[in-house]
Every structure is written in C-alpha cells, then in structure tokens.
Design a protein around this motif. Sequence first.
Motif, PDB file in Angstrom:
ATOM      1  N   UNK A  80       0.826  -1.204   0.000  1.00 13.60           N
ATOM      2  CA  UNK A  80       0.000   0.000   0.000  1.00 13.60           C
ATOM      3  C   UNK A  80       0.863   1.257   0.000  1.00 13.60           C
ATOM      4  N   UNK A  81       0.275   2.328  -0.472  1.00 14.25           N
ATOM      5  CA  UNK A  81       0.855   3.653  -0.327  1.00 14.25           C
ATOM      6  C   UNK A  81      -0.059   4.423   0.629  1.00 14.25           C
ATOM      7  N   UNK A  82       0.471   4.741   1.805  1.00 16.36           N
ATOM      8  CA  UNK A  82      -0.291   5.501   2.792  1.00 16.36           C
ATOM      9  C   UNK A  82       0.093   6.972   2.653  1.00 16.36           C
ATOM     10  N   UNK A  83      -0.876   7.793   2.272  1.00 11.58           N
ATOM     11  CA  UNK A  83      -0.638   9.232   2.094  1.00 11.58           C
ATOM     12  C   UNK A  83      -1.172   9.927   3.336  1.00 11.58           C
ATOM     13  N   UNK A  84      -0.254  10.368   4.199  1.00 10.56           N
ATOM     14  CA  UNK A  84      -0.626  10.859   5.532  1.00 10.56           C
ATOM     15  C   UNK A  84      -0.593  12.379   5.600  1.00 10.56           C
ATOM     16  N   UNK A  85      -1.623  12.966   6.220  1.00  8.36           N
ATOM     17  CA  UNK A  85      -1.626  14.401   6.494  1.00  8.36           C
ATOM     18  C   UNK A  85      -0.580  14.717   7.547  1.00  8.36           C
ATOM     19  N   UNK A  86       0.037  15.889   7.408  1.00  8.78           N
ATOM     20  CA  UNK A  86       0.981  16.342   8.424  1.00  8.78           C
ATOM     21  C   UNK A  86       0.225  17.148   9.479  1.00  8.78           C
ATOM     22  N   UNK A  87       0.513  16.895  10.749  1.00  8.06           N
ATOM     23  CA  UNK A  87      -0.210  17.562  11.824  1.00  8.06           C
ATOM     24  C   UNK A  87       0.170  19.026  11.972  1.00  8.06           C
ATOM     25  N   UNK A  88       1.384  19.395  11.527  1.00  9.43           N
ATOM     26  CA  UNK A  88       1.838  20.775  11.701  1.00  9.43           C
ATOM     27  C   UNK A  88       1.606  21.614  10.454  1.00  9.43           C
ATOM     28  N   UNK A  89       1.882  21.058   9.282  1.00  7.69           N
ATOM     29  CA  UNK A  89       1.702  21.793   8.031  1.00  7.69           C
ATOM     30  C   UNK A  89       0.499  21.208   7.300  1.00  7.69           C
ATOM     31  N   UNK A  90      -0.609  21.930   7.290  1.00  7.88           N
ATOM     32  CA  UNK A  90      -1.883  21.385   6.816  1.00  7.88           C
ATOM     33  C   UNK A  90      -1.878  20.892   5.392  1.00  7.88           C
ATOM     34  N   UNK A  91      -1.118  21.551   4.497  1.00  6.42           N
ATOM     35  CA  UNK A  91      -1.137  21.170   3.088  1.00  6.42           C
ATOM     36  C   UNK A  91      -0.146  20.066   2.745  1.00  6.42           C
ATOM     37  N   UNK A  92       0.751  19.746   3.673  1.00  4.79           N
ATOM     38  CA  UNK A  92       1.803  18.763   3.387  1.00  4.79           C
ATOM     39  C   UNK A  92       1.290  17.349   3.616  1.00  4.79           C
ATOM     40  N   UNK A  93       1.632  16.449   2.695  1.00  9.84           N
ATOM     41  CA  UNK A  93       1.322  15.027   2.859  1.00  9.84           C
ATOM     42  C   UNK A  93       2.610  14.226   2.712  1.00  9.84           C
ATOM     43  N   UNK A  94       2.683  13.123   3.433  1.00 13.37           N
ATOM     44  CA  UNK A  94       3.854  12.248   3.412  1.00 13.37           C
ATOM     45  C   UNK A  94       3.443  10.877   2.861  1.00 13.37           C
ATOM     46  N   UNK A  95       4.213  10.372   1.916  1.00 10.08           N
ATOM     47  CA  UNK A  95       3.939   9.091   1.274  1.00 10.08           C
ATOM     48  C   UNK A  95       4.750   7.994   1.972  1.00 10.08           C
ATOM     49  N   UNK A  96       4.037   7.029   2.550  1.00  7.43           N
ATOM     50  CA  UNK A  96       4.689   5.900   3.213  1.00  7.43           C
ATOM     51  C   UNK A  96       4.373   4.629   2.424  1.00  7.43           C
ATOM     52  N   UNK A  97       5.397   3.906   2.021  1.00  7.17           N
ATOM     53  CA  UNK A  97       5.182   2.605   1.380  1.00  7.17           C
ATOM     54  C   UNK A  97       5.004   1.584   2.493  1.00  7.17           C
TER      55      UNK A  97
END
Length: 317
Positions: A80-97
């Motif tokens: 899976x690719x988990x696209x996570x919201x960042x708690x500090x920067x609202x527009x930033x997302x982090x991609x976790x394999x």
Amino acid sequence: MKFKLGDFVRFVDEKREGYVTKIIDAQTLGVTDEDGFEIPVAVSNLTSVHGHGVSVEEVDAPKPIQVNVPMLSKTENGIYLAVANDNKAGNVVHFHLQNQTASVVLLTLTTERKDKYAGTFYGVIESFNSSLVYSASLADLDIWPEFSFQILLFTKADVKPVAPLTIRKKFRAKDFSTEIKDLPGLNKKGWLIRLDEQAPIIDAQKLKESFFKSSEEKKKTVDVPQKEIDLHIEKLRDDHHFLAADEMLIIQLAHFQNALDAAIVHHFEKIVFIHGSGNGTLRDKIHKIISKNPHIKTYMDAKKEKFSYGATEVVFK
C-alpha cells in the motif's frame, strides 16, 4: 548541507519551521510552513531539525528484532501507499510505502515530470513495516510528477517467486476525494491506496444476468434520495477544511450526479439541488449537466423566497 524532500527544517534568520516539499534548484528549496504556505528559501538559510518526525534517521538507536507478525489491523495483506496528512503543516502530505506482506520488499521510486526523471527513493522494507518515500504539498497537486514504483518481493520460504511489479501512478484530485481515515501502523490520518491490487475477474454469467434484471430489481439497489439535496461541502465531508477548491467541486458534482441518477431511477417528478450562490461555478456545472440530460423536462431557480438564487429545481419528463 544537503536536504531532501520531506526533511523538517528551520529558518536560520527567523523563527519558522517547515517541510521541504520542492527542489527548485541547487541553491533554492520550497519549504511549506505550518500555515500551509510554500516559501522559496535559499539552502544557506536552512538548518535541519534533528530528531523530528519520521524523516530523520535515528543515530545509534538499538535495532529491534524483526519478527514477521502481521499488524493488528483490518487491512488486507498487500502493498500500500499511505498518504498521511501532516499535523503541523496542513497542506503537506507524506507518502509511506507499507509492506503488508510476509515477504521483504525491495523498492525503487522514480518520478517523472515533462520527460525529466529523478530517482527519489530506494531501499528495503521488511515484512509488515513501512518507510517514508516522498513528501509534497497538496496545493501543488496539479504539478506533481508521475510516480513509478518498481517492487521486488523476496522470501526464504518454499514458495513460487512473485513476478516483479512496476506501477506507474499519476495522482489526481479524485484520489483524495474520499474521506480521510486512520492509517494502520502510523498513528496518522490520510488515504490508503493499494498498489499491488489485480484487476477484478469478470464473471461472464453474472454480467449476463445483470442485463436481464427487471427495473424493480434495479430500483432495490439504488437508495431513494431526499427531495432536497444540499450540496454545500460542509454537509458532505467532515474534512472539507483540508480540501482544495477543485477537490470540493469534484465531490459536490459526484454527489449531485448520484442523487440525480437515483431520482430518475425512482421516477421522481422533481428534485431540488441546493448549491448556494458563491461564485456560481457549481451552479453553472450543474446546469450544464442538466441541460444535456434526456430525462429532464426543464429546470429553474427554486423558491427564491426560501433559497434566494442558491438552489435549482429539476422537473423530470
């Protein structure tokens, strides 16, 4: 100092922090701060914030013993690719394999934009583990590159090898139009996208039978809509604060289309869509769709004394 996408950094000359979300050139980076604004900053004006989040590697930390025990999650085994919201920067997302399999994953990620390629990540992801592979700003979704994942699965078990996977993915607004959920193993919210899912096998007999269903049988599979459909985004999604304008419009139009189709199936005489006044974009899109539908007799502004000019009444043939 060399930075990479996803690094958490601090400005040298002012009290501000954020994530690296764009490599502009060798001397300049795009940094998205906690307010969601991406700011071009000189590399010389940035310093790393060590020990913050998942993008910084732990030094001299004891390595846990790897035990192939599935996570306590309802997630089906797969990649899976988990696209996570960042708690500090609202527009930033982090991609976790996320490797939700009993095999070890060998992964490379290459991005491509306008025929220019960049190797973004390579590494080994142990069974039932995850790794941060990319970070970006949702505000720049329309200029995100195309992602190319190359995946090889390895196991010492006596099983037939799985063919290597190559998945190319160009993200669109619709990929983030669903409700955000808790991501397994990350303690974050976001979207979970399966990468190794095979195309469904079509049962020819069931497909044939579906063509001969009576209209009454088909009605049972479509819920009866309300007589008045409120399309304001806050009525449709709890996470609307995180959505861009084009994402909201896609969600609203999809809700409108589903309700319109359901009203036709159930032989409604009329239905009202509450779209609000606003800038008129949603209203214009709805009127364009309505005007081309052969099941619709006419449409008009609905009860101006009640809705002003913020609703459309549709009358069916």
